[in-house]
Structures are given as C-alpha cells and as structure tokens.
Design an enzyme around this catalytic site. Structure first.
Site, PDB file in Angstrom:
ATOM      1  N   LYS A 114       0.822  -1.218   0.000  1.00  0.00           N
ATOM      2  CA  LYS A 114       0.000   0.000   0.000  1.00  0.00           C
ATOM      3  C   LYS A 114       0.851   1.261   0.000  1.00  0.00           C
ATOM      4  O   LYS A 114       0.447   2.280  -0.542  1.00  0.00           O
ATOM      5  CB  LYS A 114      -0.986  -0.012   1.180  1.00  0.00           C
ATOM      6  CG  LYS A 114      -2.099  -1.021   0.986  1.00  0.00           C
ATOM      7  CD  LYS A 114      -3.388  -0.641   1.700  1.00  0.00           C
ATOM      8  CE  LYS A 114      -4.496  -1.620   1.347  1.00  0.00           C
ATOM      9  NZ  LYS A 114      -5.692  -1.503   2.169  1.00  0.00           N
ATOM     10  N   LYS A 196      -4.921 -11.048  -7.058  1.00  0.00           N
ATOM     11  CA  LYS A 196      -6.178 -11.348  -6.358  1.00  0.00           C
ATOM     12  C   LYS A 196      -7.285 -10.391  -6.783  1.00  0.00           C
ATOM     13  O   LYS A 196      -7.026  -9.247  -7.157  1.00  0.00           O
ATOM     14  CB  LYS A 196      -5.934 -11.348  -4.837  1.00  0.00           C
ATOM     15  CG  LYS A 196      -6.334 -10.111  -4.104  1.00  0.00           C
ATOM     16  CD  LYS A 196      -6.253 -10.274  -2.596  1.00  0.00           C
ATOM     17  CE  LYS A 196      -6.614  -8.903  -2.006  1.00  0.00           C
ATOM     18  NZ  LYS A 196      -7.167  -8.876  -0.720  1.00  0.00           N
ATOM     19  N   LYS A 199     -11.475  -5.480  -4.094  1.00  0.00           N
ATOM     20  CA  LYS A 199     -12.647  -4.603  -4.221  1.00  0.00           C
ATOM     21  C   LYS A 199     -12.275  -3.166  -4.554  1.00  0.00           C
ATOM     22  O   LYS A 199     -13.125  -2.391  -4.956  1.00  0.00           O
ATOM     23  CB  LYS A 199     -13.534  -4.695  -2.984  1.00  0.00           C
ATOM     24  CG  LYS A 199     -12.940  -4.243  -1.685  1.00  0.00           C
ATOM     25  CD  LYS A 199     -13.965  -4.447  -0.588  1.00  0.00           C
ATOM     26  CE  LYS A 199     -13.359  -4.680   0.763  1.00  0.00           C
ATOM     27  NZ  LYS A 199     -12.394  -3.650   1.188  1.00  0.00           N
TER      28      LYS A 199
HETATM   29  P1  ATP Z   1      -8.969  -3.830  -0.914  1.00  0.00           P
HETATM   30  O1  ATP Z   1      -8.951  -3.943  -2.395  1.00  0.00           O
HETATM   31  O2  ATP Z   1      -9.709  -2.628  -0.417  1.00  0.00           O
HETATM   32  O3  ATP Z   1      -7.648  -4.048  -0.257  1.00  0.00           O
HETATM   33  P2  ATP Z   1      -9.976  -6.503  -0.605  1.00  0.00           P
HETATM   34  O4  ATP Z   1     -10.929  -6.873  -1.682  1.00  0.00           O
HETATM   35  O5  ATP Z   1      -8.632  -7.085  -0.674  1.00  0.00           O
HETATM   36  O6  ATP Z   1      -9.937  -4.956  -0.413  1.00  0.00           O
HETATM   37  P3  ATP Z   1     -10.278  -6.704   2.212  1.00  0.00           P
HETATM   38  O7  ATP Z   1     -11.117  -5.687   2.883  1.00  0.00           O
HETATM   39  O8  ATP Z   1      -8.794  -6.546   2.293  1.00  0.00           O
HETATM   40  O9  ATP Z   1     -10.701  -6.895   0.705  1.00  0.00           O
HETATM   41  O10 ATP Z   1     -10.641  -8.132   2.738  1.00  0.00           O
HETATM   42  C1  ATP Z   1     -11.866  -8.546   3.273  1.00  0.00           C
HETATM   43  C2  ATP Z   1     -11.854 -10.045   3.464  1.00  0.00           C
HETATM   44  O11 ATP Z   1     -12.028 -10.691   2.221  1.00  0.00           O
HETATM   45  C3  ATP Z   1     -10.546 -10.583   4.041  1.00  0.00           C
HETATM   46  O12 ATP Z   1     -10.832 -11.655   4.898  1.00  0.00           O
HETATM   47  C4  ATP Z   1      -9.802 -11.040   2.834  1.00  0.00           C
HETATM   48  O13 ATP Z   1      -8.875 -12.022   3.148  1.00  0.00           O
HETATM   49  C5  ATP Z   1     -10.940 -11.558   1.966  1.00  0.00           C
HETATM   50  N1  ATP Z   1     -10.626 -11.428   0.552  1.00  0.00           N
HETATM   51  C6  ATP Z   1     -10.408 -10.286  -0.111  1.00  0.00           C
HETATM   52  N2  ATP Z   1     -10.169 -10.502  -1.407  1.00  0.00           N
HETATM   53  C7  ATP Z   1     -10.233 -11.840  -1.561  1.00  0.00           C
HETATM   54  C8  ATP Z   1     -10.053 -12.703  -2.677  1.00  0.00           C
HETATM   55  N3  ATP Z   1      -9.772 -12.236  -3.862  1.00  0.00           N
HETATM   56  N4  ATP Z   1     -10.160 -14.025  -2.479  1.00  0.00           N
HETATM   57  C9  ATP Z   1     -10.448 -14.519  -1.275  1.00  0.00           C
HETATM   58  N5  ATP Z   1     -10.629 -13.769  -0.175  1.00  0.00           N
HETATM   59  C10 ATP Z   1     -10.518 -12.448  -0.303  1.00  0.00           C
END
Ligand code: ATP
Ligand code: LTN
Length: 331
Positions: A114, A196, A199
């Site tokens: 980040k 990955k 969001k």
């Molecule tokens: P950002 O893009 O804002 O970093 P993110 O999509 O990675 O967000 P987080 O808020 O970091 O989401 O994660 C929320 C939950 O969802 C966590 O438990 C994370 O491990 C899970 N998660 C996020 N993205 C994935 C993915 N692509 N596959 C499986 N689990 C996920």
C-alpha cells in the site's frame, strides 16, 4: 456447558464487496454463526488509512452494512456493528502500539504494497493498520479469525503482540488462531488471473460485485482472461480457467475435479456461460435482499446501534483489564 468459541472478523468498507470477499471470507462467517459467538464489523477506521471522499465513504459504509445482512449475517445470531461506533478499538490500539516494534510493523507485506500504491500518502495509519486489527480481535478475546490468505501475516503479528503482553504482565488476551479456508482462499482478478480479485480495483471488469446485475455478471465472466489452449482443466499454467473453476466450485458446492471432467471438452464459451449462470443464481437472492434493506435505513441503523452496544459491553471489560495491568490510575 463449555463456553462457545468467539469468532471475529471485519471488512473495510471501500469499493464494492466482491465475489472474492464473499467466497473467501463471508461464506465462512455464515456457517460459523450457528456454532460460535460471532462478531463481524465494518472496519471503517481501517479504511481511513487511504484517502476517502467523506460523503461517498459514509454511503459505502452503510451499503456494506446492508450487504452484510443481505448475504445472511444475522443480528439475532451475531454482533454486527461499525468499528468506529465502539471507541475501545482506538483506545486499545494506542496501548498495543506501545507493545509493537516499528521493525515488525514495517515488514508487513500489505504495508509495503500500500505504501507503493499511495506514494503521496504513506501515513502513520497505514503502518498502524495491523495494530488496529490486533485491537479489534483482542478486545473480544477472540479464538478464531476467519480471513482470506492475504491476512495471515496480520494474524501472526496479532498473536505475537498478545503473547508479548501476556508474558510481560499475566494472561490477559486469548491468543487467536487464523481460520483460512483451503479452497477459495484466493479468488483472482478476471482481468489478471495472477492477481487477487480486489474490491478497490479500478477496473470494473476485473471484479464481480455481489450486487452486480445478472447481465453484468454474465458479461464479465464471458470477458474473463483465459489462455488459448481449448481444454477446461485446473492447472498452474491455466490461471484464468483455474480461477473460474474455483469460483464455479464455490458457488455450486461441487468439486473442482468433477466440474473439470464435465466441461473438459465442451469449449471455453460453454464453460464460461455455465459459470456465469451459476454465479448469477448464487447472487440473485443477495441482490434482492440488498435492494429491500437499502430502502429501510431506520432498520439498518437500529441493528447497527444494538450491535455497537453489545460490542461495547464486552470491549469495555477487556480494556479495563488492560488499563489496570499496565498501571494506569483507575477512573
Ligand atoms: P482492498 O482492495 O480494499 O484491499 P480486498 O478486496 O482485498 O480490499 P479486504 O477488505 O482486504 O478486501 O478483505 C476482506 C476479506 O475478504 C478478508 O478476509 C480477505 O482475506 C478476503 N478477501 C479479499 N479478497 C479476496 C479474494 N480475492 N479471495 C479470497 N478472499 C478475499
Ligand atoms: N484487515 C482486514 C479487515 C479487518 C479484519 C479485522 C479482519 C479489520 N479488522 C479484524 C479480521 C479481524 C482485511 O481483511 N483487509
């Protein structure tokens, strides 16, 4: 009777909840609700570590709360609340900061990623992120923390901080365990299946939001990046198809091998359309319930208020204990 184990997890309210969040995190929360004492928060304080537009942020956080309920998180079974409504999170973070080394915080992969992504805003909160996460978890004496694989390192740090504190004083915190699902632990981006699904990805075609329309879902899966070899199979050199198989399996509950066998020679187009349909069916009730709940802000706020009150009662006890142990004068 044995006390039920405590489960804690949260998600930052940024962007849109994705299929990755649903499969990787929330689907496990749903099954845990019946067996454990669960708390699930909207980690809004965490989201402030990157710049947010206030009016949008407020709306997004509330939409996330509605999506939590729409996915099946149940306020009768679990404590659902906004992190910022329980001041003990920030208070315990300060104390834990004094038991966390700069070296260990700066080694966190997410902090390094980040910092790279937001070069103009490498703020203290970004580095403190895992300490706030540790406070979230430790306040409720949580035993289990269901998260995706990307959060494992933060859980290790939480455990280190808890053990350090317990050893310096006396047993105070339960040392939590990460609960990371094997399958679906990582859902990948549809545009780049080696990264990955995230969001906050600005490319809308890379992610499926849990409230996308059926047409959007079908189209995005149709366009998902795959390779040019024609057989449907799960293997390392076919990350796009493997990702779709993982999604297919997660939304249908069928095994990857059986799906791969069934679609092996049917061609990518037929395979993608079957995956699309399956995702649409899985998300259809979520989207409908989300629309219904979004129209009832009073209900959403009443659930959030009750959740915060219940959470505070537990958090207050842990914080009082911590203040006493470190030697602060009692109020
Ligand atoms: P950002 O893009 O804002 O970093 P993110 O999509 O990675 O967000 P987080 O808020 O970091 O989401 O994660 C929320 C939950 O969802 C966590 O438990 C994370 O491990 C899970 N998660 C996020 N993205 C994935 C993915 N692509 N596959 C499986 N689990 C996920
Ligand atoms: N950092 C987590 C979200 C989060 C969390 C938590 C997860 C904030 N506090 C406490 C588990 C327990 C993430 O998934 N990005």
């Amino acid at each position: 009777m044995d006390k039920k184990k405590v489960v804690y997890s949260g998600i930052q309210p940024t962007g849109c909840l994705t299929l990755g969040n649903y499969i990787g995190a929330v689907s496990n929360w749903l099954t845990m609700q019946d067996e454990y004492d669960c708390l699930f928060s909207i980690a809004d304080l965490h989201a402030l570590t990157v710049r947010q537009v206030p009016a949008d942020f407020r709306k997004t956080a509330l939409r996330f709360f509605a999506q939590y309920l729409a996915m099946g998180l149940d306020p009768k079974k679990s404590i659902l609340y906004f992190q910022s409504h329980v001041p003990q999170h920030a208070e315990l973070t300060w104390i834990l900061n004094c038991f966390t080394y700069v070296g260990e915080a700066s080694r966190m992969t997410q902090f390094k990623d980040k910092s790279q992504k937001h070069l103009d805003n490498v703020n203290m909160g970004l580095m403190d992120y895992p300490v706030l996460m540790a406070a979230d978890i430790l306040l409720y004496q949580s035993d289990l923390v269901p998260v995706g694989g990307d959060q494992k390192q933060h859980l290790e740090l939480t455990r280190d901080i808890a053990m350090r504190f317990n050893n310096l004083y006396s047993p105070t915190f339960v040392v939590p365990e990460a609960y990371i699902p094997k399958q679906g632990a990582k859902i990948c981006s549809l545009a780049d299946p080696t990264a990955k699904m995230s969001k906050s990805d600005p490319d809308a075609n890379a992610t499926i939001s849990i409230i996308d329309s059926p047409e959007e879902i079908i189209n995005k899966i149709k366009r998902a990046v795959t390779d040019s070899e024609p057989h449907v199979a799960y293997s390392e050199d076919k990350p796009g198809i493997s990702n779709l198989l993982t999604i297919f399996s997660a939304v249908t509950g069928r095994g990857i091998d059986s799906l791969a066998d069934e679609y092996r020679d049917k061609g990518y187009a037929a395979f993608k359309s079957a995956v699309g349909e399956a995702v649409v069916e899985k998300l259809r009730p979520v989207r409908a319930e989300f629309e219904r709940l979004s129209a009832d802000k009073d209900y959403l706020m009443s659930v959030a208020r009750e959740g915060a009150e219940r959470a505070q009662r537990i958090a207050y006890k842990t914080l009082a204990k911590v203040y006493r142990k470190v030697g602060l004068v009692e109020r």
